[in-house]
Motif scaffolding. Structure first.
Motif, PDB file in Angstrom:
ATOM      1  N   ILE A 163    -130.542  39.613  26.782  1.00 13.50           N
ATOM      2  CA  ILE A 163    -129.961  39.181  28.058  1.00 13.50           C
ATOM      3  C   ILE A 163    -131.003  38.444  28.903  1.00 13.50           C
ATOM      4  O   ILE A 163    -130.713  37.391  29.492  1.00 13.50           O
ATOM      5  CB  ILE A 163    -129.410  40.392  28.833  1.00 13.50           C
ATOM      6  CG1 ILE A 163    -128.242  41.028  28.063  1.00 13.50           C
ATOM      7  CG2 ILE A 163    -128.927  39.963  30.221  1.00 13.50           C
ATOM      8  CD1 ILE A 163    -127.776  42.344  28.656  1.00 13.50           C
ATOM      9  N   SER A 164    -132.229  38.967  28.972  1.00 15.58           N
ATOM     10  CA  SER A 164    -133.269  38.312  29.774  1.00 15.58           C
ATOM     11  C   SER A 164    -133.627  36.947  29.206  1.00 15.58           C
ATOM     12  O   SER A 164    -133.831  35.979  29.957  1.00 15.58           O
ATOM     13  CB  SER A 164    -134.504  39.204  29.856  1.00 15.58           C
ATOM     14  OG  SER A 164    -135.051  39.452  28.560  1.00 15.58           O
ATOM     15  N   ILE A 167    -130.925  34.541  30.212  1.00 12.03           N
ATOM     16  CA  ILE A 167    -131.006  34.191  31.635  1.00 12.03           C
ATOM     17  C   ILE A 167    -132.081  33.137  31.872  1.00 12.03           C
ATOM     18  O   ILE A 167    -131.860  32.139  32.579  1.00 12.03           O
ATOM     19  CB  ILE A 167    -131.305  35.458  32.477  1.00 12.03           C
ATOM     20  CG1 ILE A 167    -130.093  36.391  32.489  1.00 12.03           C
ATOM     21  CG2 ILE A 167    -131.695  35.083  33.906  1.00 12.03           C
ATOM     22  CD1 ILE A 167    -130.367  37.736  33.141  1.00 12.03           C
ATOM     23  N   VAL A 182    -137.510  38.610  34.171  1.00 14.61           N
ATOM     24  CA  VAL A 182    -136.279  39.071  34.815  1.00 14.61           C
ATOM     25  C   VAL A 182    -136.491  40.504  35.298  1.00 14.61           C
ATOM     26  O   VAL A 182    -137.036  41.344  34.578  1.00 14.61           O
ATOM     27  CB  VAL A 182    -135.094  39.005  33.826  1.00 14.61           C
ATOM     28  CG1 VAL A 182    -133.836  39.618  34.436  1.00 14.61           C
ATOM     29  CG2 VAL A 182    -134.845  37.565  33.394  1.00 14.61           C
ATOM     30  N   THR A 204    -138.990  40.903  30.667  1.00 16.44           N
ATOM     31  CA  THR A 204    -138.462  41.777  31.718  1.00 16.44           C
ATOM     32  C   THR A 204    -139.601  42.538  32.387  1.00 16.44           C
ATOM     33  O   THR A 204    -140.662  42.732  31.811  1.00 16.44           O
ATOM     34  CB  THR A 204    -137.444  42.789  31.173  1.00 16.44           C
ATOM     35  OG1 THR A 204    -138.091  43.693  30.273  1.00 16.44           O
ATOM     36  CG2 THR A 204    -136.291  42.109  30.481  1.00 16.44           C
ATOM     37  N   THR A 217    -131.611  39.369  37.846  1.00 17.42           N
ATOM     38  CA  THR A 217    -131.690  40.822  37.881  1.00 17.42           C
ATOM     39  C   THR A 217    -130.725  41.430  36.871  1.00 17.42           C
ATOM     40  O   THR A 217    -129.563  41.008  36.778  1.00 17.42           O
ATOM     41  CB  THR A 217    -131.350  41.361  39.287  1.00 17.42           C
ATOM     42  OG1 THR A 217    -132.303  40.878  40.228  1.00 17.42           O
ATOM     43  CG2 THR A 217    -131.360  42.883  39.310  1.00 17.42           C
ATOM     44  N   ILE A 218    -131.215  42.421  36.127  1.00 18.37           N
ATOM     45  CA  ILE A 218    -130.388  43.204  35.200  1.00 18.37           C
ATOM     46  C   ILE A 218    -130.357  44.641  35.712  1.00 18.37           C
ATOM     47  O   ILE A 218    -131.390  45.185  36.108  1.00 18.37           O
ATOM     48  CB  ILE A 218    -130.954  43.177  33.771  1.00 18.37           C
ATOM     49  CG1 ILE A 218    -131.018  41.751  33.231  1.00 18.37           C
ATOM     50  CG2 ILE A 218    -130.126  44.056  32.834  1.00 18.37           C
ATOM     51  CD1 ILE A 218    -131.745  41.643  31.885  1.00 18.37           C
ATOM     52  N   VAL A 236    -124.847  45.271  40.541  1.00 20.00           N
ATOM     53  CA  VAL A 236    -124.804  43.898  40.029  1.00 20.00           C
ATOM     54  C   VAL A 236    -123.358  43.561  39.684  1.00 20.00           C
ATOM     55  O   VAL A 236    -122.722  44.253  38.880  1.00 20.00           O
ATOM     56  CB  VAL A 236    -125.712  43.742  38.793  1.00 20.00           C
ATOM     57  CG1 VAL A 236    -125.492  42.386  38.127  1.00 20.00           C
ATOM     58  CG2 VAL A 236    -127.181  43.888  39.195  1.00 20.00           C
ATOM     59  N   ASP A 238    -122.106  40.777  38.274  1.00 22.37           N
ATOM     60  CA  ASP A 238    -121.908  40.066  37.009  1.00 22.37           C
ATOM     61  C   ASP A 238    -122.011  41.065  35.860  1.00 22.37           C
ATOM     62  O   ASP A 238    -123.101  41.557  35.549  1.00 22.37           O
ATOM     63  CB  ASP A 238    -122.976  38.976  36.859  1.00 22.37           C
ATOM     64  CG  ASP A 238    -122.829  38.180  35.571  1.00 22.37           C
ATOM     65  OD1 ASP A 238    -121.943  38.510  34.753  1.00 22.37           O
ATOM     66  OD2 ASP A 238    -123.622  37.234  35.375  1.00 22.37           O
ATOM     67  N   SER A 240    -122.111  40.789  32.773  1.00 25.59           N
ATOM     68  CA  SER A 240    -122.953  40.383  31.647  1.00 25.59           C
ATOM     69  C   SER A 240    -124.407  40.759  31.874  1.00 25.59           C
ATOM     70  O   SER A 240    -125.226  40.679  30.953  1.00 25.59           O
ATOM     71  CB  SER A 240    -122.845  38.874  31.410  1.00 25.59           C
ATOM     72  OG  SER A 240    -123.464  38.144  32.460  1.00 25.59           O
ATOM     73  N   ARG A 241    -124.741  41.194  33.098  1.00 26.27           N
ATOM     74  CA  ARG A 241    -126.109  41.608  33.409  1.00 26.27           C
ATOM     75  C   ARG A 241    -126.185  43.105  33.725  1.00 26.27           C
ATOM     76  O   ARG A 241    -127.086  43.550  34.419  1.00 26.27           O
ATOM     77  CB  ARG A 241    -126.664  40.783  34.574  1.00 26.27           C
ATOM     78  CG  ARG A 241    -126.873  39.312  34.229  1.00 26.27           C
ATOM     79  CD  ARG A 241    -127.569  38.549  35.337  1.00 26.27           C
ATOM     80  NE  ARG A 241    -126.665  38.268  36.461  1.00 26.27           N
ATOM     81  CZ  ARG A 241    -126.775  38.797  37.658  1.00 26.27           C
ATOM     82  NH1 ARG A 241    -127.745  39.685  37.910  1.00 26.27           N
ATOM     83  NH2 ARG A 241    -125.937  38.483  38.632  1.00 26.27           N
TER      84      ARG A 241
END
Length: 436
Positions: A163-164, A167, A182, A204, A217-218, A236, A238, A240-241
């Protein structure tokens, strides 16, 4: 499905054991109640290779030490209480027992860096996990891909890595000024292991005060929370995060009042099956590209996933599912046992604290999680911490600051073997009498 599992059991010699028990476990364990017989070392053991359970010692762990003077640490996350389902005769089936022949599947098991994410797990185990979720009703599985790893920790690590990276790549392609890493955060109180995972993951960094509205941000959300047991919504927006850590979303620890369908949900055989030492976790992932990326991260770390680990988890699930299928309501006797143990422990502590000056249990009894999240009043701490209050009776927990909270909180594990929990409860009773 059922026929496939039966054939597999016969092939591997992984059927339930009888007679002297699984792997030679004696029908009358000479070490009880102060320890358990280790069928490999041929001696009594406790937890973490200790010779006996805490506050027990001597030959065959028969010497019970003074429960008020002995030191008892209630700090870990080992769900040892679940093993008593098998050793205590609560199961209607014989104990699961995996005995893998030397000739069985000796080659590497994975599809190295393959995009065939559907094939990254032993098929009978995948079907057993899907059946487990279906009967439990805790997570949607239709339209999801499954990614496995060495415990939930590795699955979360692989998710953060992918994910990071995604992004930062999206940021770079838009010609914006991009951060070097991230931010990863969790709502306090949080599981402190996330700090280590995010600090040792490419791209991250841990930031407890990260901005949840930032696209960089996750969030990792434990559901229900460790240590408080609270069910929270992500900050968060979103999805997806957001990484949903749902290792405690089982009937032992909370009411299952919704079938969750988040894009990424993580589970483990540790908190569900009590197999912490087996190190098996799985993620249900909606985005195929994310699932493929996570699989590649896992394969890059360990090349392949152990077939022996998968078989041990499968064999345990076979017995648990077989018991559930024999009930008219398809309830899990295994889950009911775990729920009864955990809920009775929390109720006992809650009742005790109702008349205990300065101590309060903050967990909701409908969603306890696996840990008592205890708050001390200022009047009993004497400029110290809540953990230091417990130390007055040689009871050791983990201070609230470790979880991003204040030190007027302390966490105690409720996952202990029965004899250790009984000692813990005696210490709490004595502490309450001291405070009164």
């Amino acid at each position: 499905m059922k026929l496939l599992l039966v054939v597999l059991s016969l092939l591997l010699g992984a059927a339930q054991c009888s007679g002297e028990g699984c792997g030679g476990y004696p029908s009358n364990d000479p070490c009880l109640p102060g320890g358990v017989w280790d069928t490999v070392l041929k001696r009594c053991t406790g937890i973490d290779s200790q010779p006996c359970y805490q506050c027990y010692s001597g030959d065959y762990c028969k010497t019970k030490e003074d429960p008020l003077q002995c030191k008892l640490a209630s700090v870990g996350g080992n769900p040892v209480y679940l093993s008593e389902y098998w050793t205590g005769g609560h199961s209607t089936e014989a104990e699961p027992c995996t005995q893998t022949p030397g000739h069985y599947r000796p080659a590497y098991q994975g599809n190295h860096y393959s995009t065939k994410v559907e094939e990254n797990i032993f098929p009978p185990l995948k079907e057993a996990i899907l059946q487990l979720h279906k009967l439990t009703g805790n997570a949607e599985t239709e339209g999801y891909f499954m990614v496995t790893g060495m415990g939930a920790t590795m699955v979360i690590h692989s998710a953060l890595a992918v994910i990071s990276k995604r992004i930062l790549q999206e940021c770079s392609s838009s010609l914006e000024v991009c951060p070097t890493a991230v931010d990863v955060f969790a709502q306090a109180p949080y599981y402190p292991g996330y700090i280590f995972i995010s600090s040792n993951c490419p791209n991250t960094r841990w930031n407890a005060s990260a901005d949840p509205n930032s696209p960089f941000t996750i969030e990792i959300l434990t559901y229900p929370d460790n240590p408080s047991g609270v069910k929270r919504n992500p900050l968060v927006m979103d999805p997806s995060r957001v990484v949903m850590d749902m290792v405690y979303y089982w009937p032992m620890y909370t009411e299952i009042n919704a079938k969750l369908d988040h894009p990424l949900m993580v589970f483990s055989s540790s908190k569900h099956g009590g197999l912490a030492g087996t190190r098996f976790g799985w993620g249900l992932v909606k985005d195929k590209d994310l699932a493929v990326g996570m699989l590649q991260v896992v394969d890059g770390i360990m090349l392949d996933f152990s077939i022996d680990v998968q078989l041990r988890v499968l064999n345990g699930l076979q017995v648990v599912l077989e018991e559930a299928n024999k009930t008219q309501t398809h309830n899990f006797p295994f889950h009911e046992f775990g729920h009864e143990v955990i809920s009775s422990r929390f109720k006992g502590v809650s009742d005790l604290f109702s008349s205990c000056p300065g101590l309060s249990l903050t967990n909701q009894l409908s969603s306890t999680g696996g840990y008592a999240w205890i708050m001390c009043s200022a009047g009993i701490m004497a400029n110290g911490s809540c953990e230091q209050v417990l130390e007055r009776v040689n009871l050791y927990g983990i201070e609230g600051s470790v979880f991003g909270a204040m030190d007027n909180y302390v966490r105690l594990s409720m996952l202990l073997p029965t004899v250790e929990f009984d000692t813990l409860f005696l210490k709490l009773k004595y502490l309450c009498s001291m405070l009164g």
